[in-house]
Design an enzyme around this catalytic site. Structure first.
Site, short mmCIF file in Angstrom:
data_model
loop_
_atom_site.label_atom_id
_atom_site.label_comp_id
_atom_site.label_asym_id
_atom_site.label_seq_id
_atom_site.Cartn_x
_atom_site.Cartn_y
_atom_site.Cartn_z
N SER A 139 4.21 -9.03 6.11
CA SER A 139 5.45 -8.65 6.81
C SER A 139 5.74 -9.69 7.88
CB SER A 139 5.24 -7.28 7.48
OG SER A 139 6.30 -7.00 8.37
N TYR A 152 0.21 -0.21 11.73
CA TYR A 152 0.89 -0.95 10.64
C TYR A 152 0.87 -2.46 10.94
CZ TYR A 152 4.63 -2.69 7.61
OH TYR A 152 5.35 -3.40 6.68
N1 LIG Z 1 11.01 -2.50 3.83
C1 LIG Z 1 10.69 -3.30 4.82
O1 LIG Z 1 11.43 -3.42 5.82
C2 LIG Z 1 9.42 -4.13 4.75
C3 LIG Z 1 9.29 -5.20 5.65
C4 LIG Z 1 8.12 -5.94 5.62
C5 LIG Z 1 7.11 -5.63 4.71
N2 LIG Z 1 7.27 -4.59 3.85
C6 LIG Z 1 6.16 -4.29 2.93
O2 LIG Z 1 6.63 -4.26 1.60
C7 LIG Z 1 5.79 -3.41 0.82
C8 LIG Z 1 6.67 -2.45 0.02
O3 LIG Z 1 7.37 -1.62 0.93
P1 LIG Z 1 8.80 -0.97 0.62
O4 LIG Z 1 9.70 -1.34 1.72
O5 LIG Z 1 9.20 -1.27 -0.76
O6 LIG Z 1 8.44 0.57 0.81
P2 LIG Z 1 8.62 1.83 -0.17
O7 LIG Z 1 9.95 1.85 -0.78
O8 LIG Z 1 8.19 2.99 0.66
O9 LIG Z 1 7.55 1.55 -1.31
C9 LIG Z 1 6.17 1.57 -1.07
C10 LIG Z 1 5.47 1.80 -2.40
O10 LIG Z 1 4.06 1.81 -2.16
C11 LIG Z 1 3.49 2.86 -2.91
N3 LIG Z 1 2.28 3.33 -2.24
C12 LIG Z 1 2.15 3.81 -0.98
N4 LIG Z 1 0.88 4.16 -0.76
C13 LIG Z 1 0.19 3.91 -1.90
C14 LIG Z 1 -1.15 4.08 -2.29
N5 LIG Z 1 -2.07 4.60 -1.47
N6 LIG Z 1 -1.51 3.71 -3.55
C15 LIG Z 1 -0.60 3.20 -4.40
N7 LIG Z 1 0.70 3.03 -4.10
C16 LIG Z 1 1.09 3.38 -2.85
C17 LIG Z 1 4.57 3.95 -2.95
O11 LIG Z 1 4.44 4.76 -4.10
P3 LIG Z 1 3.74 6.21 -4.08
O12 LIG Z 1 4.28 6.95 -2.92
O13 LIG Z 1 4.08 6.78 -5.41
O14 LIG Z 1 2.29 5.97 -3.98
C18 LIG Z 1 5.83 3.12 -3.05
O15 LIG Z 1 6.17 2.88 -4.40
C19 LIG Z 1 4.86 -2.70 1.81
O16 LIG Z 1 3.60 -3.32 1.81
C20 LIG Z 1 5.56 -2.91 3.14
O17 LIG Z 1 4.66 -2.88 4.22
C21 LIG Z 1 8.40 -3.84 3.84
#
Ligand SMILES: NC(=O)c1ccc[n+]([C@@H]2O[C@H](COP(=O)([O-])OP(=O)(O)OC[C@H]3O[C@@H](n4cnc5c(N)ncnc54)[C@H](OP(=O)(O)O)[C@@H]3O)[C@@H](O)[C@H]2O)c1
Length: 259
Positions: A139, A152
């Site tokens: 991130s 986080y």
């Molecule tokens: N969106 C942002 O602003 C942002 C910014 C920087 C970095 N990121 C990073 O990008 C990545 C994806 O995030 P996103 O924004 O796409 O969030 P999201 O839409 O909430 O997706 C997160 C995914 O991770 C899965 N997940 C969560 N816990 C898990 C576990 N214990 N085992 C397996 N799967 C798990 C969830 O599926 P289930 O609930 O089905 O398990 C979901 O599909 C993350 O690492 C996040 O920290 C996001």
């Protein structure tokens, strides 16, 4: 690296950034395998992209990772790219008296231990491939914390550091190591945050963020910092005190409510 005809495992591939990676990497002609905990969410992704394969697996459970490895390497021996994308993000108030110690560090198990365990488990297999890669999704908050999400941000700084070390340790192998550091991106991850928490952040469309990620991989840019993530890294070096103060406003508001 070439981003066609690969077999790619994406953790948390059924929503948000993982879903968009699934969409764009499928369109480029790759075989996509996704994981997640919520089967219904994965079934919806499967309905949208019938060629993908889904595996119910919790990245915070080392036994589940071992089982996943057995299943996937047997069924898809061509697997050559691992994308550690699964993650959760929470607001945590350290003054809060409620909540267990185990719950406090849940993000560490999912966001940091999870990718490290996945790398350790899948690395021997990836090393057998003529072209392979690991991409860890950290991130922009790896460079400067958003103090309202202290655990986080610690996991993302840790994952960024681990990824740098991993790249050095794998320098004599065929496994390329990428670090994708997204800025604030429009996904469900941010649902728990209000406008004030994200003041000053211009949220990137997930389609554009993933396009930048794929271009970064295609051009072997090993640290990919789309949009404001690049500015966060720059500011963390040029004016660390100033940028931390900017990022601290939501905590200042929270502390006023405690007075
Ligand atoms: N969106 C942002 O602003 C942002 C910014 C920087 C970095 N990121 C990073 O990008 C990545 C994806 O995030 P996103 O924004 O796409 O969030 P999201 O839409 O909430 O997706 C997160 C995914 O991770 C899965 N997940 C969560 N816990 C898990 C576990 N214990 N085992 C397996 N799967 C798990 C969830 O599926 P289930 O609930 O089905 O398990 C979901 O599909 C993350 O690492 C996040 O920290 C996001």
């Amino acid at each position: 690296m070439k981003l066609t005809s690969n077999t790619i495992l994406i953790t948390g591939g059924a929503s948000g950034i993982g879903y968009e990676l699934t969409k764009q990497l499928t369109a480029l002609g790759n075989t996509i395998l996704i994981t997640g905990r919520d089967q219904a969410k994965m079934d919806r992704a499967k309905a949208a992209f019938p060629k993908i394969h889904t595996f119910r697996s919790d990245v915070s459970d080392p036994k589940a990772i071992a089982t996943l490895y057995e299943e996937i390497t047997k069924e898809f021996p061509k697997l050559n790219i691992l994308i550690n994308n699964a993650g959760i993000m929470r607001k945590i108030n350290v003054h809060d008296k409620a909540g267990s110690l185990e719950d406090l560090t849940r993000e560490i198990e999912i966001n940091l231990s999870g990718p490290i365990h996945m790398v350790k488990q899948f690395l021997p297999h990836l090393k057998t491939k003529s072209e392979a890669a690991i991409m860890n999704v950290s991130s922009g908050l790896a460079f400067v914390p958003l103090p309202i999400s202290p655990v986080y941000c610690a996991t993302k700084a840790g994952l960024h550091s681990f990824t740098e070390s991993l790249r050095v340790q794998l320098k004599n192998t065929k496994v390329k190591v990428f670090d994708l550091a997204p800025p604030a991106t429009q996904t469900e991850l941010l649902d728990g945050f209000d406008v004030e928490d994200l003041k000053g952040a211009s949220t990137m469309k997930v389609e554009d963020m993933v396009k930048a990620a794929i271009k970064g991989m295609q051009t072997d840019r090993f640290e990919i910092r789309p949009g404001q993530a690049n500015q966060l890294k720059m500011m963390s070096r040029l004016a660390p005190g100033f940028i931390l103060k900017q990022m601290s406003r939501s905590v200042d508001r929270m502390l006023r409510t405690l007075d």
